[in-house]
Write an enzyme that holds these catalytic residues in place. Structure first.
Site, short mmCIF file in Angstrom:
data_model
loop_
_atom_site.label_atom_id
_atom_site.label_comp_id
_atom_site.label_asym_id
_atom_site.label_seq_id
_atom_site.Cartn_x
_atom_site.Cartn_y
_atom_site.Cartn_z
N GLY A 208 -6.56 -18.41 -1.77
CA GLY A 208 -5.34 -17.60 -1.65
C GLY A 208 -4.13 -18.46 -1.33
N GLY B 204 -0.04 -17.67 -1.81
CA GLY B 204 0.62 -16.60 -1.08
C GLY B 204 1.63 -17.11 -0.06
CD GLN B 205 4.95 -14.41 4.50
OE1 GLN B 205 4.05 -13.60 4.73
NE2 GLN B 205 6.05 -14.45 5.21
CG ASP C 11 -3.85 -17.47 -5.29
OD1 ASP C 11 -3.46 -17.44 -4.10
OD2 ASP C 11 -3.87 -16.45 -6.03
CG ASP D 182 -11.80 -13.39 -8.85
OD1 ASP D 182 -11.88 -13.14 -7.63
OD2 ASP D 182 -11.88 -12.51 -9.72
CB ILE D 183 -12.07 -15.38 -3.40
CG1 ILE D 183 -12.86 -15.90 -2.22
CG2 ILE D 183 -11.67 -13.93 -3.22
CD1 ILE D 183 -13.09 -17.37 -2.21
CE1 TYR E 115 -4.98 -7.61 5.19
CE2 TYR E 115 -3.73 -6.48 6.90
CZ TYR E 115 -4.09 -7.65 6.26
OH TYR E 115 -3.58 -8.85 6.69
CE LYS F 229 -7.62 -10.09 6.24
NZ LYS F 229 -7.75 -11.53 5.99
CB ILE G 31 3.69 -14.51 8.86
CG1 ILE G 31 2.34 -14.43 9.60
CG2 ILE G 31 4.18 -15.95 8.76
CD1 ILE G 31 2.35 -14.91 11.04
P1 NAD Z 1 -0.34 -13.07 0.30
O1 NAD Z 1 -0.60 -11.72 -0.27
O2 NAD Z 1 1.02 -13.64 0.18
O3 NAD Z 1 -1.37 -14.12 -0.32
C1 NAD Z 1 -2.71 -13.81 -0.55
C2 NAD Z 1 -3.15 -14.58 -1.76
O4 NAD Z 1 -4.49 -14.20 -2.07
C3 NAD Z 1 -2.31 -14.28 -3.01
O5 NAD Z 1 -1.74 -15.47 -3.53
C4 NAD Z 1 -3.30 -13.66 -3.98
O6 NAD Z 1 -3.09 -14.05 -5.34
C5 NAD Z 1 -4.62 -14.22 -3.45
N1 NAD Z 1 -5.76 -13.42 -3.88
C6 NAD Z 1 -5.87 -12.07 -3.92
N2 NAD Z 1 -7.05 -11.73 -4.46
C7 NAD Z 1 -7.70 -12.89 -4.75
C8 NAD Z 1 -8.95 -13.19 -5.33
N3 NAD Z 1 -9.79 -12.22 -5.75
N4 NAD Z 1 -9.30 -14.48 -5.47
C9 NAD Z 1 -8.46 -15.47 -5.07
N5 NAD Z 1 -7.24 -15.24 -4.55
C10 NAD Z 1 -6.87 -13.96 -4.39
O7 NAD Z 1 -0.83 -13.05 1.82
P2 NAD Z 1 -0.40 -14.02 3.01
O8 NAD Z 1 0.69 -13.35 3.73
O9 NAD Z 1 -0.20 -15.40 2.53
O10 NAD Z 1 -1.70 -13.89 3.91
C11 NAD Z 1 -2.71 -14.88 3.94
C12 NAD Z 1 -3.80 -14.39 4.86
O11 NAD Z 1 -3.26 -14.15 6.16
C13 NAD Z 1 -4.43 -13.07 4.41
O12 NAD Z 1 -5.81 -13.12 4.64
C14 NAD Z 1 -3.78 -12.03 5.31
O13 NAD Z 1 -4.63 -10.95 5.55
C15 NAD Z 1 -3.52 -12.82 6.58
N6 NAD Z 1 -2.39 -12.30 7.33
C16 NAD Z 1 -1.11 -12.40 6.87
C17 NAD Z 1 -0.07 -11.88 7.62
C18 NAD Z 1 1.36 -11.98 7.17
O14 NAD Z 1 2.24 -11.38 7.80
N7 NAD Z 1 1.68 -12.72 6.11
C19 NAD Z 1 -0.34 -11.24 8.83
C20 NAD Z 1 -1.65 -11.10 9.24
C21 NAD Z 1 -2.67 -11.66 8.49
N1 SER Z 2 1.71 -8.73 7.41
C1 SER Z 2 0.46 -8.06 7.20
C2 SER Z 2 0.68 -6.75 6.53
O1 SER Z 2 1.71 -6.19 6.75
C3 SER Z 2 -0.23 -7.85 8.52
O2 SER Z 2 -1.52 -8.27 8.39
O3 SER Z 2 -0.18 -6.29 5.84
#
Ligand code: NAD
Ligand code: SER
Length: 309
Positions: free
Chosen positions: A8, A11-12, A34, A49-50, A139, A143, A169
């Site tokens: 992944g 992502g952000q 990713d 693809d995970i 979700y 988790k 974040i």
């Molecule tokens: P994001 O949605 O920006 O990135 C997630 C990535 O996972 C994406 O690039 C997507 O293409 C990839 N993905 C989805 N399905 C997939 C698959 N089948 N195979 C491979 N890749 C796949 O999310 P993020 O904000 O970067 O979050 C990263 C992790 O941190 C996640 O597990 C999320 O639950 C956790 N998290 C994020 C936040 C936040 O505020 N950003 C808060 C709490 C937890």
């Molecule tokens: N930033 C995430 C969401 O809003 C929290 O895990 O889904």
């Protein structure tokens, strides 16, 4: 020599975590992956693809991977569009990753959890590490179940898996997508580009948040902590700041008096209403010396300064 796979990674959080890991371990020791095409011409990126267990095993074996930062997931708001797929991606794929460690193919795993593990019955203020977990989004359900499996694999198979419950974040390098806390990033982009923002949460919706540099540093600190200090193997509460859209608007207006905020809550309001408003992270502070650096004013300044450029 550690060889790290980040799932992944487009992502952000992944885009910035990969850079931080490469600074630390060397560019060619951190493989990004990713399901989304990589647009940065990264020579150390593979499509993965995970859910494709065989491909995951091939990548881990071919690249002699020792650690996985398993970020791939579908976030809270998008998760409600397709609950079955979200469960599969967020939970079943996590079990594939845990099994790699159980079978001795990798040594260490990072699993990001979230404040979404909380639910309507969870005490809202300074939510304790050990509290009620009855999330109402798929979700959050995936988790919290993932956390329990992490703990199970640690206790029963000695798997070194570590985890943080990230709050929302905030960072300026990448726009988030599919989450409920996304407003706290979008607001800065729109403030700079349009001078106005329409918020999908109500003005008094208080949520815990964190600047991305703190989140990445905390992640690396947890992963490098001596194993005996990592006492919680479900997931650590981690906190920094907590504010409402209205309070954030007031701080933005101090820098941009003409900024206009309006409110049009949508279905994400119900998700946010089930989450904690602030988090007690004393276990992380005690066990591995976690400390955040960015307060809410620092976040406003760093976001506006960088996006204005
Ligand atoms: P994001 O949605 O920006 O990135 C997630 C990535 O996972 C994406 O690039 C997507 O293409 C990839 N993905 C989805 N399905 C997939 C698959 N089948 N195979 C491979 N890749 C796949 O999310 P993020 O904000 O970067 O979050 C990263 C992790 O941190 C996640 O597990 C999320 O639950 C956790 N998290 C994020 C936040 C936040 O505020 N950003 C808060 C709490 C937890
Ligand atoms: N930033 C995430 C969401 O809003 C929290 O895990 O889904």
């Amino acid at each position: 020599m550690e060889k790290i796979l980040v799932t992944g990674s487009s992502g952000q959080i992944g885009l910035e975590l990969v850079d931080a890991l490469r600074d630390k371990y060397g560019e060619d020791n951190v493989l990004a992956s990713d399901i989304k095409e990589n647009t940065n011409d990264d020579p150390y990126f593979v499509m993965l693809d995970i859910l494709n267990k065989q491909r995951l095993i091939e990548i881990v074996t071919d690249h002699k991977i020792t650690q996985i930062y398993h970020l791939a997931a579908i976030l809270s708001a998008h998760g409600e569009w397709n609950p079955k797929k979200t469960w599969n991606v967020n939970l079943n794929a996590t079990l594939h990753v845990l099994n790699l460690a159980k079978e001795g193919l990798i040594k260490k795993i990072f699993f990001p959890s979230t404040i979404a593990v909380h639910g309507p019955n969870t005490p809202k203020k300074q939510t304790n590490q050990f509290t009620d977990f009855s999330p109402e989004t798929v979700y959050g359900m995936s988790k919290i179940t993932g956390e329990l499996w992490c703990n199970y694999y640690h206790k029963n198979y000695g798997v070194d898996v570590r985890s943080i419950r990230y709050p929302g974040i905030i960072g300026w390098k990448n726009k988030p997508q599919g989450g409920t806390t996304d407003y706290a990033v979008e607001i800065f982009y729109d403030a700079v580009e349009k001078g106005a923002y329409e918020c999908f949460l109500g003005k008094d919706t208080r949520l815990p948040m964190m600047y991305i540099d703190d989140a990445i540093r905390g992640t690396l600190e947890l992963m490098e902590a001596p194993a005996e200090n990592v006492k919680i193997r479900t997931s650590y509460n981690l906190a920094a700041v907590s504010f409402t859209p209205d309070e954030l608007t007031a701080l933005i207006k101090e820098r941009m008096p003409s900024f206009v905020m309006s409110y049009k809550p949508d279905q994400r309001q119900q998700i946010a209403d089930g989450w904690s408003q602030s988090i007690d992270d004393s276990e992380a502070r005690k066990d591995w010396n976690w400390n955040h650096k960015y307060g809410v004013k620092d976040i406003v300044n760093v976001m506006l300064d960088n996006l204005s450029k």
